[in-house]
Motif scaffolding. Structure first.
Motif, PDB file in Angstrom:
ATOM      1  N   LEU A  46       0.079  12.133 -11.091  1.00 31.49           N
ATOM      2  CA  LEU A  46      -0.799  12.039  -9.964  1.00 31.49           C
ATOM      3  C   LEU A  46      -1.592  10.435 -10.198  1.00 31.49           C
ATOM      4  N   LEU A  47      -2.009  10.084 -11.271  1.00 32.75           N
ATOM      5  CA  LEU A  47      -2.391   8.928 -11.428  1.00 32.75           C
ATOM      6  C   LEU A  47      -1.520   7.774 -11.462  1.00 32.75           C
ATOM      7  N   LEU A  48      -0.081   7.868 -12.013  1.00 33.72           N
ATOM      8  CA  LEU A  48       0.759   7.199 -11.831  1.00 33.72           C
ATOM      9  C   LEU A  48       1.185   6.794 -10.560  1.00 33.72           C
ATOM     10  N   TRP A  49       1.393   7.818  -9.432  1.00 38.14           N
ATOM     11  CA  TRP A  49       1.447   7.788  -8.089  1.00 38.14           C
ATOM     12  C   TRP A  49       0.477   6.854  -7.462  1.00 38.14           C
ATOM     13  N   THR A  50      -0.763   7.431  -7.803  1.00 34.38           N
ATOM     14  CA  THR A  50      -2.001   6.444  -7.300  1.00 34.38           C
ATOM     15  C   THR A  50      -2.122   5.136  -7.385  1.00 34.38           C
ATOM     16  N   SER A  51      -1.401   4.866  -8.585  1.00 36.02           N
ATOM     17  CA  SER A  51      -1.586   3.358  -9.249  1.00 36.02           C
ATOM     18  C   SER A  51      -0.456   2.522  -8.463  1.00 36.02           C
ATOM     19  N   ILE A  52       0.610   3.135  -8.306  1.00 36.20           N
ATOM     20  CA  ILE A  52       1.923   2.431  -7.452  1.00 36.20           C
ATOM     21  C   ILE A  52       1.363   2.232  -6.182  1.00 36.20           C
ATOM     22  N   ILE A  53       0.587   3.246  -5.339  1.00 39.06           N
ATOM     23  CA  ILE A  53       0.221   2.953  -4.027  1.00 39.06           C
ATOM     24  C   ILE A  53      -0.844   1.893  -4.049  1.00 39.06           C
ATOM     25  N   ILE A  54      -1.849   1.555  -4.884  1.00 37.69           N
ATOM     26  CA  ILE A  54      -2.634   0.779  -5.177  1.00 37.69           C
ATOM     27  C   ILE A  54      -2.130  -0.732  -5.481  1.00 37.69           C
ATOM     28  N   ILE A  55      -1.081  -0.990  -6.108  1.00 37.64           N
ATOM     29  CA  ILE A  55      -0.642  -2.083  -6.414  1.00 37.64           C
ATOM     30  C   ILE A  55       0.538  -2.641  -5.122  1.00 37.64           C
ATOM     31  N   GLY A  56       0.648  -1.718  -4.165  1.00 37.18           N
ATOM     32  CA  GLY A  56       1.578  -1.898  -2.838  1.00 37.18           C
ATOM     33  C   GLY A  56       2.868  -1.401  -2.860  1.00 37.18           C
ATOM     34  N   GLY A  57       2.691   0.006  -3.580  1.00 33.37           N
ATOM     35  CA  GLY A  57       3.963   0.464  -3.484  1.00 33.37           C
ATOM     36  C   GLY A  57       4.462   1.118  -1.957  1.00 33.37           C
ATOM     37  N   LEU A  58       3.593   1.180  -1.124  1.00 29.89           N
ATOM     38  CA  LEU A  58       3.785   1.765  -0.144  1.00 29.89           C
ATOM     39  C   LEU A  58       4.486   0.737   0.768  1.00 29.89           C
ATOM     40  N   ASP A  59       4.648  -0.422   0.944  1.00 27.99           N
ATOM     41  CA  ASP A  59       5.049  -1.522   1.840  1.00 27.99           C
ATOM     42  C   ASP A  59       5.976  -2.166   0.947  1.00 27.99           C
ATOM     43  N   GLY A  60       5.926  -2.522  -0.182  1.00 31.20           N
ATOM     44  CA  GLY A  60       7.009  -3.276  -1.085  1.00 31.20           C
ATOM     45  C   GLY A  60       7.239  -4.730  -0.727  1.00 31.20           C
ATOM     46  N   LYS A  61       6.342  -5.297   0.056  1.00 31.64           N
ATOM     47  CA  LYS A  61       6.555  -6.665   0.666  1.00 31.64           C
ATOM     48  C   LYS A  61       6.416  -7.846  -0.078  1.00 31.64           C
ATOM     49  N   THR A  62       5.224  -7.624  -0.945  1.00 36.21           N
ATOM     50  CA  THR A  62       4.564  -8.666  -1.783  1.00 36.21           C
ATOM     51  C   THR A  62       5.053  -8.541  -3.175  1.00 36.21           C
ATOM     52  N   ASP A  63       5.061  -9.683  -3.803  1.00 35.89           N
ATOM     53  CA  ASP A  63       5.346  -9.586  -5.336  1.00 35.89           C
ATOM     54  C   ASP A  63       4.551 -10.446  -5.941  1.00 35.89           C
ATOM     55  N   ILE A  64       4.480 -10.494  -7.344  1.00 36.08           N
ATOM     56  CA  ILE A  64       3.858 -11.454  -7.999  1.00 36.08           C
ATOM     57  C   ILE A  64       4.102 -12.890  -7.777  1.00 36.08           C
ATOM     58  N   TYR A  65       5.406 -12.986  -7.685  1.00 33.08           N
ATOM     59  CA  TYR A  65       5.889 -14.607  -7.293  1.00 33.08           C
ATOM     60  C   TYR A  65       5.369 -15.104  -5.955  1.00 33.08           C
ATOM     61  N   LEU A  66       5.338 -14.288  -5.051  1.00 32.40           N
ATOM     62  CA  LEU A  66       4.921 -14.646  -3.759  1.00 32.40           C
ATOM     63  C   LEU A  66       3.386 -14.758  -3.874  1.00 32.40           C
ATOM     64  N   LEU A  67       2.802 -13.893  -4.473  1.00 34.05           N
ATOM     65  CA  LEU A  67       1.385 -13.982  -4.874  1.00 34.05           C
ATOM     66  C   LEU A  67       0.806 -15.281  -5.506  1.00 34.05           C
ATOM     67  N   ALA A  68       1.732 -15.864  -6.573  1.00 38.33           N
ATOM     68  CA  ALA A  68       1.346 -16.802  -7.435  1.00 38.33           C
ATOM     69  C   ALA A  68       1.511 -18.083  -6.637  1.00 38.33           C
ATOM     70  N   THR A  69       2.576 -18.101  -5.825  1.00 38.97           N
ATOM     71  CA  THR A  69       2.890 -19.427  -5.016  1.00 38.97           C
ATOM     72  C   THR A  69       2.470 -19.524  -3.866  1.00 38.97           C
ATOM     73  N   ASN A  70       1.571 -18.476  -3.330  1.00 35.19           N
ATOM     74  CA  ASN A  70       0.767 -18.602  -2.225  1.00 35.19           C
ATOM     75  C   ASN A  70       1.890 -18.366  -0.846  1.00 35.19           C
ATOM     76  N   LYS A  71       2.887 -17.811  -0.982  1.00 36.94           N
ATOM     77  CA  LYS A  71       4.062 -17.702  -0.116  1.00 36.94           C
ATOM     78  C   LYS A  71       3.495 -16.536   0.958  1.00 36.94           C
ATOM     79  N   ASP A  72       2.801 -15.702   0.359  1.00 42.99           N
ATOM     80  CA  ASP A  72       2.383 -14.304   1.019  1.00 42.99           C
ATOM     81  C   ASP A  72       1.128 -13.979   1.072  1.00 42.99           C
ATOM     82  N   GLY A  73       0.725 -13.061   1.333  1.00 43.62           N
ATOM     83  CA  GLY A  73      -0.878 -12.668   1.398  1.00 43.62           C
ATOM     84  C   GLY A  73      -1.160 -12.180  -0.484  1.00 43.62           C
ATOM     85  N   SER A  74      -1.728 -11.039  -0.403  1.00 42.07           N
ATOM     86  CA  SER A  74      -2.137 -10.552  -1.469  1.00 42.07           C
ATOM     87  C   SER A  74      -1.567  -9.069  -1.690  1.00 42.07           C
ATOM     88  N   PHE A  75      -1.749  -8.430  -2.946  1.00 42.76           N
ATOM     89  CA  PHE A  75      -1.260  -7.152  -2.928  1.00 42.76           C
ATOM     90  C   PHE A  75      -2.119  -6.190  -1.963  1.00 42.76           C
TER      91      PHE A  75
END
Length: 334
Positions: free
Chosen positions: A305-334
């Motif tokens: 349950l906690l693992l599922w919640t963590s995946i949702i929090i880090i953006g598991g629902l959309d899966g559109k943004t990753d750390i590379y896009l976040l670090a290079t400011n090519k997309d929004g944030s998690f």
């Protein structure tokens, strides 16, 4: 010697020319306070300084990117291995626990349980005899009114202690399996895909050795020459995120294996736990057995349950943004 002098002469000529231009513009800058020569001198100095700084930064970023992709790739391998181990233990000890238990452990566990059950029944007979003497001696502490019904119930439950323990384990595994399925639905994870793919995806990496090798190198080089930079951010965030994710999966794997072994032992000694419940000086062992069974039964559902919640929090629902896009400011944030 002659060829070496031919190689050096062009560089000497370029150095002399640049020196002459600098002196020329410097002299003009003091000529009646003319504005244009001052501007020209400043532009030349700025262009040379910018060219040197840009070249140094390019070389440094390239060398750094060629080095830091290695720890990023190692972190990805760590997540892959721990993810495979975690998936294996989830399958063996939760989802298909009943099948593997009956296939490999049921016969031996049942034999061991029968031994302890017979010992428990012998102890119960001794308790009956003890209470009979207590009734004859009119003892109020260990009389029939206080322990009679309780002993009869426990004497029956001893013979069903293995079944009772299996029911608790099965309920725990069924609930945990539902949470595991919800994790797969949340991130659209294929049936044969490891859960490590969820975390690798958020780091901009593929869930394969070849893919992670290629992605880690291309991402670090891409971040090094990105317009917005981000090499340091991508490297530090990726390594930190993947290391923490792999550690969580490894920790969960160890606890799942320990949980499985604990369940086997609890099933074997379950008759003695029920006997301890009837014995005033040994009732603390019943409490320890029950608490151990309950804690391990609750662990798997709560962890998933906690693992599922963590995946949702880090953006598991959309899966559109990753750390590379976040670090290079090519997309929004998690």
């Amino acid at each position: 010697m002659y060829s070496a002098s031919k190689t050096i002469i062009p560089f000497i000529f370029i150095a002399i020319s640049i020196t002459f231009l600098l002196l020329f513009f410097s002299v003009l800058s003091f000529n009646n306070g003319a504005l244009v020569p001052n501007v020209a001198s400043a532009v030349v100095h700025q262009l040379i300084g910018s060219a040197v700084a840009s070249s140094f930064e390019t070389v440094f970023n390239t060398l750094f990117a060629l080095i830091v992709w290695i720890p990023v790739f190692i972190s990805a391998l760590f997540v892959m291995m721990t993810g495979k181990l975690f998936d294996f233990l989830i399958d063996q000890t939760i989802v298909n626990f009943s099948y593997y238990f009956q296939e490999y452990f049921d016969a031996s566990i049942t034999i061991a349980w029968e031994v302890f059950r017979d010992i428990g029944n012998i102890v119960m007979i001794a308790i009956f005899i003890f209470i009979a003497f207590a009734v004859i001696l009119n003892s109020e502490t260990y009389g029939l009114k206080k322990f009679g019904v309780r002993i009869l119930i426990i004497a029956v439950l001893i013979n069903f202690s293995l079944f009772f323990t299996k029911v608790v384990i099965d309920i725990s595994n069924i609930v945990a399996s539902q949470f595991r399925q919800e994790i797969s639905r949340t991130v659209n994870l294929p049936a044969n895909e490891s859960i490590s793919g969820v975390f690798l995806q958020k780091a901009g990496l593929s869930n394969s050795i070849t893919g992670a090798l290629t992605n880690s190198a291309s991402n670090t080089l891409g971040a090094a020459f990105s317009e917005n930079g981000g090499l340091w951010s991508y490297t530090i965030l990726s390594i930190l995120f993947l290391t923490i994710s792999g550690s969580v999966l490894l920790f969960g794997s160890i606890l799942l294996f320990t949980r499985f072994i604990t369940f086997l032992l609890l099933m074997v000694v379950s008759p003695l736990a029920f006997v301890a419940y009837m014995t005033p000086s040994l009732d603390s062992y019943w409490t320890k057995w029950w608490n151990l069974l309950l804690k391990n039964a609750l662990f798997a559902p709560l962890f998933l349950l906690l693992l599922w919640t963590s995946i949702i929090i880090i953006g598991g629902l959309d899966g559109k943004t990753d750390i590379y896009l976040l670090a290079t400011n090519k997309d929004g944030s998690f």
